[in-house]
Design a protein around this motif. Structure first.
Motif, short mmCIF file in Angstrom:
data_model
loop_
_atom_site.label_atom_id
_atom_site.label_comp_id
_atom_site.label_asym_id
_atom_site.label_seq_id
_atom_site.Cartn_x
_atom_site.Cartn_y
_atom_site.Cartn_z
N ILE A 1 -7.15 -1.99 -10.94
CA ILE A 1 -6.22 -2.17 -9.83
C ILE A 1 -5.66 -0.79 -9.49
CG2 ILE A 1 -4.27 -2.73 -11.36
CD1 ILE A 1 -3.26 -4.59 -9.08
N TYR A 2 -5.58 -0.49 -8.20
CA TYR A 2 -5.19 0.83 -7.72
C TYR A 2 -3.90 0.72 -6.91
CZ TYR A 2 -10.04 1.95 -8.90
OH TYR A 2 -11.24 2.12 -9.55
N PHE A 3 -3.07 1.77 -7.02
CA PHE A 3 -1.82 1.81 -6.26
C PHE A 3 -1.65 3.19 -5.64
CE2 PHE A 3 -0.97 -1.23 -9.71
CZ PHE A 3 -0.64 -2.35 -8.96
N THR A 4 -0.95 3.20 -4.52
CA THR A 4 -0.59 4.47 -3.90
C THR A 4 0.58 4.25 -2.96
OG1 THR A 4 -1.42 6.38 -2.66
CG2 THR A 4 -2.13 4.21 -1.92
N ARG A 5 1.33 5.30 -2.73
CA ARG A 5 2.38 5.23 -1.72
C ARG A 5 1.75 5.18 -0.34
NH1 ARG A 5 5.59 10.46 -3.48
NH2 ARG A 5 3.40 11.04 -3.84
N GLN A 6 2.40 4.54 0.58
CA GLN A 6 1.83 4.40 1.92
C GLN A 6 1.73 5.74 2.65
OE1 GLN A 6 3.64 1.30 4.26
NE2 GLN A 6 3.08 -0.31 2.81
N SER A 7 2.45 6.74 2.16
CA SER A 7 2.36 8.06 2.78
C SER A 7 1.15 8.85 2.29
CB SER A 7 3.63 8.85 2.50
OG SER A 7 3.85 8.97 1.10
N SER A 8 0.46 8.36 1.26
CA SER A 8 -0.69 9.07 0.71
C SER A 8 -1.98 8.62 1.38
CB SER A 8 -0.79 8.83 -0.81
OG SER A 8 0.36 9.31 -1.46
N LEU A 9 -3.03 9.38 1.15
CA LEU A 9 -4.32 9.11 1.79
C LEU A 9 -5.35 8.54 0.83
CD1 LEU A 9 -4.65 12.26 4.08
CD2 LEU A 9 -3.85 9.98 4.69
N MET A 10 -5.02 8.53 -0.46
CA MET A 10 -5.96 7.99 -1.44
C MET A 10 -5.18 7.47 -2.63
SD MET A 10 -7.60 11.59 -2.78
CE MET A 10 -8.20 11.87 -1.14
N ALA A 11 -5.89 6.84 -3.58
CA ALA A 11 -5.24 6.23 -4.73
C ALA A 11 -4.52 7.27 -5.56
CB ALA A 11 -6.27 5.49 -5.57
N GLU A 12 -3.30 6.91 -6.00
CA GLU A 12 -2.53 7.80 -6.87
C GLU A 12 -2.53 7.31 -8.32
OE1 GLU A 12 0.93 9.69 -4.10
OE2 GLU A 12 1.16 7.55 -4.56
N ASP A 13 -2.69 6.00 -8.51
CA ASP A 13 -2.66 5.45 -9.85
C ASP A 13 -3.77 4.41 -10.01
OD1 ASP A 13 -0.13 6.70 -10.95
OD2 ASP A 13 0.66 5.69 -9.17
N GLU A 14 -4.40 4.41 -11.18
CA GLU A 14 -5.47 3.47 -11.50
C GLU A 14 -5.13 2.80 -12.83
OE1 GLU A 14 -9.92 3.84 -13.31
OE2 GLU A 14 -9.49 5.09 -11.56
N LEU A 15 -5.07 1.46 -12.84
CA LEU A 15 -4.72 0.71 -14.03
C LEU A 15 -5.79 -0.33 -14.33
CD1 LEU A 15 -0.94 0.01 -13.27
CD2 LEU A 15 -1.92 1.96 -14.48
N ASP A 16 -5.88 -0.70 -15.59
CA ASP A 16 -6.79 -1.77 -15.98
C ASP A 16 -6.20 -3.11 -15.60
OD1 ASP A 16 -8.65 -0.05 -17.11
OD2 ASP A 16 -7.62 -0.05 -19.05
N THR A 17 -7.07 -4.03 -15.23
CA THR A 17 -6.65 -5.39 -14.95
C THR A 17 -7.71 -6.34 -15.49
OG1 THR A 17 -5.79 -6.86 -13.24
CG2 THR A 17 -7.68 -5.50 -12.63
N VAL A 18 -7.68 -7.60 -15.10
CA VAL A 18 -8.62 -8.58 -15.64
C VAL A 18 -10.05 -8.25 -15.21
CG1 VAL A 18 -6.89 -10.40 -15.67
CG2 VAL A 18 -8.29 -10.09 -13.64
N HIS A 19 -11.00 -8.68 -16.00
CA HIS A 19 -12.40 -8.46 -15.67
C HIS A 19 -12.80 -9.35 -14.49
CE1 HIS A 19 -13.24 -5.86 -19.07
NE2 HIS A 19 -12.60 -6.72 -19.86
N ARG A 20 -13.70 -8.81 -13.69
CA ARG A 20 -14.24 -9.54 -12.54
C ARG A 20 -13.11 -10.16 -11.69
NH1 ARG A 20 -17.24 -10.82 -16.84
NH2 ARG A 20 -16.19 -12.82 -17.10
N SER A 21 -12.15 -9.32 -11.34
CA SER A 21 -11.00 -9.79 -10.54
C SER A 21 -11.49 -10.32 -9.19
CB SER A 21 -10.01 -8.65 -10.33
OG SER A 21 -10.62 -7.55 -9.67
N LYS A 22 -10.83 -11.39 -8.73
CA LYS A 22 -11.23 -12.04 -7.47
C LYS A 22 -10.16 -11.94 -6.38
CE LYS A 22 -13.19 -16.06 -7.58
NZ LYS A 22 -13.46 -17.49 -7.88
N ALA A 23 -8.91 -12.16 -6.77
CA ALA A 23 -7.84 -12.22 -5.77
C ALA A 23 -6.58 -11.56 -6.32
CB ALA A 23 -7.54 -13.68 -5.38
N VAL A 24 -5.70 -11.17 -5.41
CA VAL A 24 -4.47 -10.49 -5.80
C VAL A 24 -3.37 -10.90 -4.85
CG1 VAL A 24 -5.04 -8.45 -4.40
CG2 VAL A 24 -3.43 -8.23 -6.31
N ALA A 25 -2.12 -11.01 -5.35
CA ALA A 25 -0.98 -11.38 -4.52
C ALA A 25 0.28 -10.76 -5.10
CB ALA A 25 -0.83 -12.90 -4.45
N VAL A 26 1.26 -10.52 -4.22
CA VAL A 26 2.56 -9.98 -4.63
C VAL A 26 3.46 -11.14 -5.06
CG1 VAL A 26 4.62 -8.75 -3.85
CG2 VAL A 26 2.34 -8.01 -3.10
#
Length: 1396
Positions: free
Chosen positions: A612-637
Motif C-alpha cells: 500500500i502506497y501513500f503520498t501527500r496530494q502536493s507530491s507527484l509520486m509515492a512517498e511511503d510504501e508499506l506492507d499490506t495483505v497479500h493479493r489485496s483487492k479493495a481498499v476504503a477509508v
C-alpha cells in the motif's frame, strides 16, 4: 531520577539521525550511563569521597532534569542548514550583542515548529512527520542532548506545536488531517494521543495556548480563513476573527493582558486583538517580508521570515521595528523564547487524578480522557480498548481477510496492521460505516450481502443476491448500493431490509461511488478502453455522461471524496480528478501498477499486490510504501468524521453562503466581506458608486474597493485580481488594471462585466497605469527582473498596438501624464532612486529629482498650480516641486506609514500607505489632515488609487483633434505633437503614416474630406462636391482594410430633380440634371395651370411647384355604389344621386356639389350606405331616427299596443339589422284573466273593449248577469278583487265536520254554534245585497230597448272613449263598439242605424 523520565527507554535514534558521522557526537553518555559509572567508582574509593561524589551526582541530575536556572535566550529553528540557533541575552534592539550558538541537525530535515519547557531543560521540535524531544537543553552547550521521538505520524507539513506548561501536555496542528491533537508531552507511547478539534476544520496551522485560563486559539486557513478559540479539550468553540485574513501561520499570546498576536503570511502583517476578537489592530505590515513565526515575550514580538532570511523584533504598541537582522543563506523558520524564569509556578491540577492515558485541564477543571480508539471506564480514570480496529485508518481486503492500517500510516509510520480473517467467505467488495463500526461486504461464496460487526466480530447475512461489485454505503439515506450483472444498479435499505432496482439494462458498468449529501451516484460506463464517467441518482434521474471516453484513458477505481467534493479515479498510471460536473480535470500523482486508489484529506493512497502506497496530494509520486495483505483487492477509508451529515454546514456548497460561512454550534452563519451587505437570500451585494469616489485595489486580498469621497464608506466591487496598478477612464467609465499574475493589462466595468484582455506584456508585469485623454492611449510602467526588461510602454486602445516609450529603467513605478504640456513623469527605485520627466513620445528624458530620495512611490500632478507631488515610502514624506523639479518642498511627514500612492482633487490630497488601513485625506497646501475614513484592519496592502469626481480631463489639442492626423500614435509634446508607430514599424516620410498602415482613399468623386487622417480607427468630416448632396448627417470612420464606414457612395448622391410630380408625369427623355428643361403631361381629368415645361435648378429643385402643376377640369362623374342623377359634374354644380340596392341614400347627405378644386364637397364613398329597415310591426320609428349603423332610435307602438322593452329604443347594428326583433317590439294590450275566487267565461279573450261574463266559485246563487269590460288601459272596468268572496257552503261544511267530530259536546256548545251560523248567514245576505247594488250602479244609465236588443252607453274616462253595448235580450249575447269621446254622446234614436 526525574519523575517524568521513569517511562523513557534510555535512548532511541530515529531515521533522521542515523548519519554515521553524527552518531559519535550525538550518542553521548546519558543520565543512566553516568549513574552507572559513578556507582562503579564509588565502590573503590574511600567513604568521604563517596559522599562527595554522591552529592555531585545529585547536582548533576538536577542539571539534567531542571536545566540551569537563568539559562535563557532566543531559540530559532533554521532551514538550510537545519539547526537550532540560540541568542543570549535575548535581543531587545539593534544594539543588542546578538551572541549566538548553533546546533546543527542532519541537513535533509526541516524544523517547522518549536516549543520549550525550560523548567525541565526540554525543547520540542516538529521535524518532518515526527515531533522530537530534546532533553538536557542549554542555550550555550548541547553536547549532552538526549533526543527522543514523542509522536510519529504527524503530517509532514506546516503547523505549530505548543507546550501546556501547567499540565505538561503537548498540542499540535495537522494541516493535512485537518485536526488539532494533543498528548502528554512526556509519554512516549505513540498510540497515546487525542484529537481534540476536527469538526468544521480545514488546514489548521496556527496554534497558541493559555494554560492558566484553559484556552486554546487556532487558525483555520481553509477557503474562508478564520481564527477560533476553545477550551483545551476542544469544547465551546467560538469564531473570533473571520474577515481580512489570508494565511495565519503562527499565533502567540500575552496571557497577562489577554492579547492574541498573529502573523499573516499572505498579508505580510503582524496583528493583535483581544481574546474575544475585539480591538483588532494591524501592528505592522512587513512589506515583502512574509513572516512564518512569532513569539511574544516581555512586551516584545520576535518574528522570523524564511523567505527574506531575516529575524526581527517589533514593539507591539507602536509597531516600530526594534531590530532586523538578515542571514546570508540560512532560513529562520520558527522562533521561541527559552526562559524558565518568566514562567510562574503552577500546581498541576492533573497530578492528583492518576489518569491512565490523558488528563486535560478543561473548562470545568482537570478531567481524564482516553486516547483514540479507547473508551473511558466507569471510574473516569482508566481506559478500555474499543475494538481490535483503530479509531481511524485504511481498511484493505483480499478474498478472506480485512486488515486496517492506522491513520498515521498515510504519513509513512509503519506499525504493521490489525487484521481479521473471514475464512468462511470470499470477500468480493466491501463498504464501511465508521459511525457504527460496521463493514458491509459481498460474499461471493454464498452470494449474499453480509454485515460484519467490528466490535463483536460477528457476521450476519442481510439478504441473498445474484452478484455484486462496487459496493457503496450512503450514510445519510442509510442505503447500500452495488452493481449487478454489469448492467444494473441495485439498492438495499438498511432500515427496511428491502431491495430496489435503481437502473437496469445499462451499458457495462463498473466502479460505483456515491455523494451521500446529494444522493448522487457516479459510475464508469462502457467496455474496457472506452469508458466514460456517468452521473445518476437514487431517484432514477436520467443518467448523464459527465466525462466522455475521449477524455479518459481506460479509467478505473472511481471515488467521490467528501472532503474536496471532487471525483477521483485511476487513469492509466495517473490519479486524476474533476469537479462533480465533469469540469476542471486535473492530473495528480503517478501510480504504476495500482489496482485501487483513494483520496483521504490531504493524501492519496493506492494498493498494488501486497503493498500500500501513500503520498501527500502536493507530491507527484509515492512517498511511503508499506506492507499490506497479500493479493489485496479493495481498499476504503475508515473515519467517522467523514461520514457525518454536513448538509447545512459550511462544508457543503459553503453552507449556502455566497461569501463567508461561519460555523456555529450545529449550524452555520453567513457573513460578507468588507464593503458588502448580506441579502435575505444569503448573497452579498452592494451598489457600485457611480461618481465621487476613490477606487483602490487591495493587493493582499485580490479585491477592488470604492471609497466614497463624501463619507469614506467602502463598497467592494465584484472584481477579483492581484493588481498593483489601476486607471479609471472617466469618459468610457472603464476600469483598467494590471493583472500581475498574468503579466497583462485587463479592462472591465465597475460591475465586473465585459472583462477583456488589453495587452499581454510577457517578461515583465505592469506596475502602474495612466490614461492620455487626448487619444485614449494607455501608458504603463513595466517591471522586469532587470533594467533591460523594465520600460514604459503605451497601448493604442482601439487598434491594440504597442509602443515602447522608454527603456532600461530601474524598477519604474508610478507614472503620471500632463498631456496639455506634453510631459510624462515616472519614478524609479533601484540602485538609484529618481524621478524622471520626458516628452510623451519618450524624447528629451531628464531626471528632475535625484537627491534625498528613499523609496519614491506615488506621483500626482496639480494641474491648477502646476505642481508635481510625490510620496517617499522610506522617509515617509510627501513632497512637491514645480514641473522642472525646482522649488522643492516637504508638505508633511507621516512617520512609519510606508507611503504609497496619492491623488489630488480640488483642494485635497488623498494617499495610501502600507501601514495605514485607510485612505488619508489632507489639505494639499497646508498638509493638515482632514477627518475622512475610519481605520479598517481587514484591509490589505493598498498600493495605488484613482479618483473620479468629475468629467474634467487634461488633453493636448494637437492630438485630441483627429488624432493629430497621425495614422497610429499621436504623442503630445510641449511644442505640439509627434506621430509614432508600434514597435518595430517605421514612420513614413510624411511623418504621419506608419509602414503597412492600410490608408482609406481620400480622392472620391462625390465628396471632399475636411481635416482628415484617413487611417484605421480615425473618423473624418466631409462635404459633398458640387452636383452632389448629403444623404446622412454623420461622420465616417476608416476601418482596418482601408475601407470607410458607412459606404461613401451612400454619403453623397448625385443631385437630381424629383421624378415624382403631383397629377403629372415627366417626359420619357427627361434627365432631371440641373440646368436641363423637361416637359410634362397632366393626368386624365387634369389640365396644366401654367406652362407644361420645367427647368431643374442647381439645388435639385424644379422651377415650378410640382404639387400644383395641374388642376382638375371638373368632378368625377361616378360615385361608388350609386349614380348621379342628371348631373354634368361641372364645377359649382349640385347634383342628386341614387344608390344601388340594397344600399340607401345617406340620410345626412341628400346632394353633392362640385367645388373649385374639382372635388365633390362630400366623400363619394360615403354617399350610399347600409341602413336599418324603416318600419316596425305595430309601431313606428321616431322621426329623428337616421337608421345608420350605430344609431340608437326610439319608437312608439300603435293604439292598443304596448312596448315589450324598456326603454323603447333599438340600435342599428352591422349589416343593417336592428338589435331587436321588430315583430315583437309592440304587443297587443290585454286585461288579466286572474279573478280572485272567480272565473271568466271560456270565450273571453281579454281584448280591449271586450265584455266578458264572470262567475264566482261555488256561489249558491246565479251570477249570469255579472259582466266586466276590458278598457284600453288594459284593466277591467270593475275592481275584480272584490267581486267574489269565499262561499258559505265551504264554511258550513267545515263547521259541519266540526259538529260531527264534537258530537258529544254539551248543549252550551251547540248553542254557540247555532249563534255563529246565524251571524254568518246574516253577513252573507248583506254581502249579496251590496253586490246587487254594485251591479245596479255599473249598469249603464243610458240604455234603451229596441226589437229585443238593449242599447247602453258606458264612458271609460281614463281612455276618453265611450263603449256602446248591444245586448240581445233573447240569448244574453252582448257586442261592444268603441266610439271616441269626441263624438258627442246623445240619446240613441235608432241604434240599428248606427251599428250594423
Amino acid at each position: 531520577m526525574c519523575a517524568h523520565d521513569l517511562t523513557y527507554i534510555p535512548f532511541k535514534t530515529h531515521s533522521i539521525f542515523t548519519n554515521s558521522s553524527l552518531k559519535t557526537s550525538w550518542l553521548n553518555i546519558n543520565v543512566f550511563l553516568i549513574v552507572s559509572l559513578w556507582e562503579s567508582i564509588l565502590k573503590h574509593t574511600m567513604p568521604l569521597l563517596r559522599i562527595f561524589l554522591i552529592v555531585a551526582n545529585i547536582i548533576s541530575l538536577k542539571y539534567f532534569c531542571e536545566g540551569i536556572q537563568g539559562d535563557k535566550g532566543l531559540l530559532i529553528g533554521m532551514w538550510t542548514p537545519a539547526s537550532f540557533l540560540t541568542y543570549t541575552p535575548i535581543p531587545v534592539n539593534s544594539k543588542s550583542p546578538f551572541n549566538n550558538a548553533s546546533y546543527t541537525l542532519p541537513s535533509s530535515v526541516r524544523i517547522t515548529s518549536i516549543t520549550s519547557d525550560p523548567k525541565h531543560a526540554v525543547v520540542f521540535a516538529a521535524i518532518s512527520d515526527t515531533i522530537y524531544m530534546f532533553q538536557n537543553f542549554t542555550i550555550w552547550q548541547n553536547d549532552s542532548l538526549s533526543i527522543q521521538s514523542i509522536f510519529e505520524g504527524r503530517s509532514a507539513t506546516l503547523g505549530q506545536i505548543v507546550f501546556d506548561y501547567v499540565t505538561s501536555n503537548l498540542y499540535w496542528c495537522d494541516a493535512l488531517h485537518d485536526w488539532i491533537a494533543m498528548k502528554p508531552a512526556y509519554n512516549r507511547n505513540n498510540s497515546i494521543y487525542k484529537v481534540v478539534v476536527h469538526k468544521d476544520l480545514k488546514q489548521p496551522e496556527g496554534l497558541a495556548l493559555d494554560p492558566e485560563d484553559r484556552l486554546m486559539f487556532f487558525s483555520d486557513n481553509g477557503p474562508s480563513p478564520r481564527m477560533e478559540k476553545a477550551y483545551l479539550d476542544g469544547q465551546d468553540r467560538e469564531v473570533i476573527v473571520h474577515t481580512g485574513l489570508s494565511r495565519v501561520l503562527s499565533l502567540s499570546l500575552d496571557v497577562l493582558n489577554n492579547k492574541l498576536y498573529w502573523v499573516d503570511f499572505g498579508r505580510n502583517t503582524i496583528e493583535v486583538c483581544n481574546y474575544d476578537g475585539s480591538n483588532r489592530r494591524v501592528i505592522r505590515r512587513m512589506n515583502g517580508v512574509p513572516l512564518t513565526d512569532l513569539f511574544f515575550h516581555q512586551n516584545l514580538l520576535h518574528a522570523v521570515s524564511a523567505t527574506s532570511r531575516s529575524m526581527l523584533a517589533i514593539d507591539p504598541s507602536s509597531g516600530l521595528e526594534l531590530y532586523h537582522r538578515v542571514f546570508t543563506s540560512a532560513q529562520p523558520f520558527t522562533v521561541n523564547v527559552y526562559d524558565a524564569e518568566t514562567q510562574r509556578t503552577y500546581t498541576d491540577p492533573c497530578s492528583s487524578l492518576s489518569c491512565q492515558h490523558i488528563c486535560i485541564n478543561s473548562k470545568s477543571g482537570a478531567k481524564c480522557f482516553c486516547s483514540e480508539g479507547y473508551n473511558l471506564a466507569a471510574d473516569l480514570k482508566t481506559c478500555t480498548d474499543k475494538s481490535w480496529f483503530h479509531e481511524r485508518g485504511i481498511i484493505v481486503s483480499n478474498d478472506t481477510m480485512f486488515a486496517m492500517h492506522e491513520v498515521h500510516s498515510v504519513s509513512g509510520q509503519d506499525r504493521g496492521y490489525h487484521y481479521l480473517e473471514v475464512s468462511s467467505a470470499i470477500i468480493e467488495t466491501f463498504a464501511v460505516d465508521a459511525n457504527s463500526d460496521t463493514i458491509y461486504f459481498v460474499n461471493s461464496k454464498s452470494n449474499t450481502l453480509d454485515k460484519l460487526d467490528i466490535i463483536s466480530q460477528q457476521i450476519r447475512t442481510l439478504v441473498p443476491m445474484f452478484t455484486g461489485k462496487g459496493l457503496v454505503f450512503d450514510w445519510i439515506s442509510n442505503l447500500l448500493g452495488w452493481l449487478e450483472a454489469q448492467s444494473n444498479i441495485i439498492s438495499y435499505s438498511i432500515n427496511s431490509g428491502s431491495i430496489d432496482s435503481i437502473y437496469t439494462n445499462l451499458q457495462p458498468v463498473d466502479s460505483l461511488t456515491i455523494d451521500s449529501h446529494n444522493s448522487v451516484l457516479y459510475w464508469l460506463s462502457g467496455i474496457s478502453g472506452s469508458r466514460s464517467i456517468v452521473r445518476g441518482t437514487w431517484t432514477r434521474e436520467t443518467p448523464r455522461v459527465l466525462i466522455s471516453a475521449a477524455n479518459l484513458n481506460n479509467p478505473s477505481s472511481l471515488q467521490y471524496d467528501v472532503t474536496s467534493n471532487r471525483l477521483y479515479w485511476l487513469d492509466g498510471t495517473l490519479i486524476k480528478s474533476s469537479a462533480t460536473n465533469g469540469s476542471d480535470i486535473k492530473s495528480h500523482v503517478i501510480t504504476v501498477g495500482a489496482t485501487s486508489a483513494f483520496a483521504f484529506k490531504g493524501f492519496f493512497g493506492w494498493i498494488s499486490g501486497d503493498k500500500i502506497y501513500f503520498t501527500r496530494q502536493s507530491s507527484l509520486m509515492a512517498e511511503d510504501e508499506l506492507d499490506t495483505v497479500h493479493r489485496s483487492k479493495a481498499v476504503a477509508v475508515f473515519d467517522a468524521s467523514l461520514q457525518t451529515d454536513k448538509r447545512g454546514t459550511c462544508h457543503i456548497l459553503n453552507g449556502g453562503c455566497e461569501d463567508i460561512c461561519i460555523p456555529v454550534t450545529n449550524d452555520r452563519r453567513c457573513e460578507c466581506d468588507i464593503g458588502l451587505q448580506l441579502q435575505t437570500d444569503n448573497t452579498c451585494d452592494s451598489d457600485a458608486i457611480l461618481t465621487n469616489f476613490i477606487i483602490v485595489p487591495d493587493f493582499s486580498h485580490q479585491r477592488f474597493l470604492q471609497i466614497n469621497l463624501q463619507n469614506g464608506s467602502i463598497v467592494k466591487l465584484p472584481i477579483i485580481a492581484t493588481a498593483p496598478g489601476i486607471a479609471f477612464d472617466k469618459v468610457t467609465k472603464t476600469l483598467f488594471y494590471s493583472a500581475i499574475q498574468k503579466k497583462a493589462i485587463m479592462s472591465t466595468t465597475l460591475r465586473g462585466e465585459n472583462s477583456s484582455l488589453i495587452y499581454t506584456i510577457g517578461v515583465a508585469h505592469a506596475d502602474r497605469l495612466a490614461i492620455d485623454y487626448s487619444t485614449g492611449n494607455l501608458y504603463y510602467t513595466a517591471v522586469g527582473d532587470s533594467a533591460s526588461q523594465s520600460f514604459i510602454g503605451a497601448i493604442h486602445r482601439s487598434l491594440l498596438l504597442h509602443k515602447t516609450i522608454l527603456t532600461n529603467l530601474l524598477s519604474p513605478g508610478e507614472i503620471v501624464l500632463y498631456p496639455s504640456k506634453g510631459f510624462l513623469f515616472w519614478v524609479e527605485f533601484g540602485n538609484n532612486t529618481q524621478i524622471g520627466r520626458a516628452y510623451m513620445d519618450g524624447t528629451t528624458k531628464i531626471y528632475i529629482a535625484t537627491a534625498d530620495l528613499g523609496w519614491p512611490h506615488g506621483l500626482a500632478i496639480d494641474f491648477a498650480l502646476n505642481r508635481l507631488y510625490w510620496t517617499d515610502g522610506k522617509t515617509n514624506r510627501i513632497e512637491y516641486s514645480d514641473l522642472n523639479g525646482g522649488h522643492r518642498q516637504i508638505l508633511v511627514t507621516d512617520t512609519d506609514a510606508h507611503l504609497m500612492s496619492l491623488g489630488i482633487h480640488g483642494q485635497y490630497l488623498y494617499y495610501t500607505a502600507w501601514n495605514r488601513q485607510r485612505v488619508t485625506k489632507m489639505d494639499k497646501t497646508t498638509g493638515s489632515k482632514v477627518s475622512f475614513m475610519a481605520i479598517h484592519p481587514e484591509l490589505g496592502r493598498l498600493d495605488s488609487l484613482d479618483i473620479y469626481a468629475d468629467d474634467q480631463t487634461d488633453v493636448s489639442f494637437s492630438c485630441s483633434n483627429k488624432n493629430g492626423l497621425c495614422s497610429t500614435f499621436c504623442f503630445p509634446t510641449p511644442s505640439g505633437r509627434t506621430c509614432g508607430c508600434q514597435d518595430n514599424v517605421n514612420l513614413q516620410s510624411d511623418r504621419l503614416t506608419c509602414d503597412g498602415v492600410s490608408r482609406c482613399p481620400t480622392e472620391l468623386p462625390n465628396l471632399n474630406f475636411l481635416n482628415c487622417a484617413p487611417y484605421p480607427g480615425q473618423t473624418c468630416d466631409f462635404e459633398c462636391k458640387p452636383g452632389y448632396r448629403s444623404t446622412l448627417n454623420t461622420t465616417i470612420a476608416c476601418i482596418p482594410g482601408g475601407m470607410w464606414t458607412p459606404n461613401t457612395q451612400l454619403m453623397c448622391e448625385v443631385t437630381l430633380c424629383s421624378s415624382s410630380l403631383e397629377n403629372a408625369a415627366l417626359s420619357s427623355g427627361c434627365s432631371r440634371r440641373p440646368g436641363y428643361s423637361c416637359s410634362f403631361s397632366c393626368a386624365e381629368g387634369y389640365i396644366p395651370l401654367n406652362s407644361n415645361n420645367l427647368v431643374c435648378g442647381s439645388d435639385g429643385t424644379w422651377d415650378q411647384d410640382i404639387n400644383n402643376l395641374c388642376s382638375r377640369s371638373g368632378c368625377q362623374k361616378t360615385i361608388e355604389n350609386g349614380r348621379l342623377i342628371n348631373c354634368q359634374s361641372n364645377i359649382g354644380e349640385s347634383c342628386l344621386y341614387e344608390c344601388n340596392e340594397p344600399l340607401e341614400i345617406n340620410p345626412l347627405v341628400r346632394n353633392v356639389t362640385c367645388d373649385s378644386n374639382g372635388d365633390w364637397d362630400e366623400n363619394t364613398r360615403e354617399l350610399c350606405v347600409t341602413l336599418c329597415p324603416s318600419t316596425i310591426q305595430n309601431g313606428r320609428l321616431a322621426l329623428d331616427c337616421l337608421r345608420q349603423i350605430g344609431n340608437t332610435c326610439s319608437f312608439t307602438c300603435n293604439s292598443r299596443y304596448i312596448s315589450s322593452i324598456t326603454p323603447a329604443t333599438i340600435i342599428c347594428t352591422t349589416g343593417g339589422n336592428w338589435n331587436k326583433d321588430t315583430a315583437t317590439l309592440c304587443n297587443p294590450i290585454k286585461c288579466s284573466f286572474e279573478i280572485p275566487f272567480g272565473n271568466l267565461s271560456s270565450s273571453c279573450r281579454g281584448d280591449i273593449g271586450e265584455r266578458c261574463s264572470l262567475n264566482c266559485k261555488d256561489d249558491d246563487k246565479s251570477t249570469e248577469d255579472m259582466f266586466v269590460v276590458c278598457l284600453t288601459s288594459g284593466v277591467w272596468d270593475k275592481d275584480t278583487s272584490s267581486l267574489c268572496h269565499p262561499t258559505s257552503k265551504s264554511f258550513m261544511a267545515k263547521e259541519g265536520s266540526q259538529v260531527i267530530v264534537y258530537v258529544g259536546a254539551t248543549a252550551c256548545s251547540v248553542a254557540v254554534i247555532v249563534i255563529v251560523a246565524i251571524a254568518i248567514f246574516c253577513l252573507m245576505r248583506n254581502r249579496r245585497s251590496e253586490r246587487d247594488s254594485q251591479q245596479q250602479t255599473t249598469r249603464p244609465n243610458d240604455c234603451q230597448t229596441f226589437v229585443n236588443y238593449e242599447f247602453c252607453a258606458i264612458v271609460d274616462k281614463p281612455a276618453d272613449h265611450v263603449y256602446h253595448t248591444i245586448g240581445n235580450l233573447d240569448n244574453n249575447q252582448d257586442s261592444i263598439y268603441e266610439v271616441p269621446v269626441t263624438a258627442k254622446h246623445t240619446a240613441i234614436n235608432n241604434p240599428l242605424e248606427k251599428y250594423p
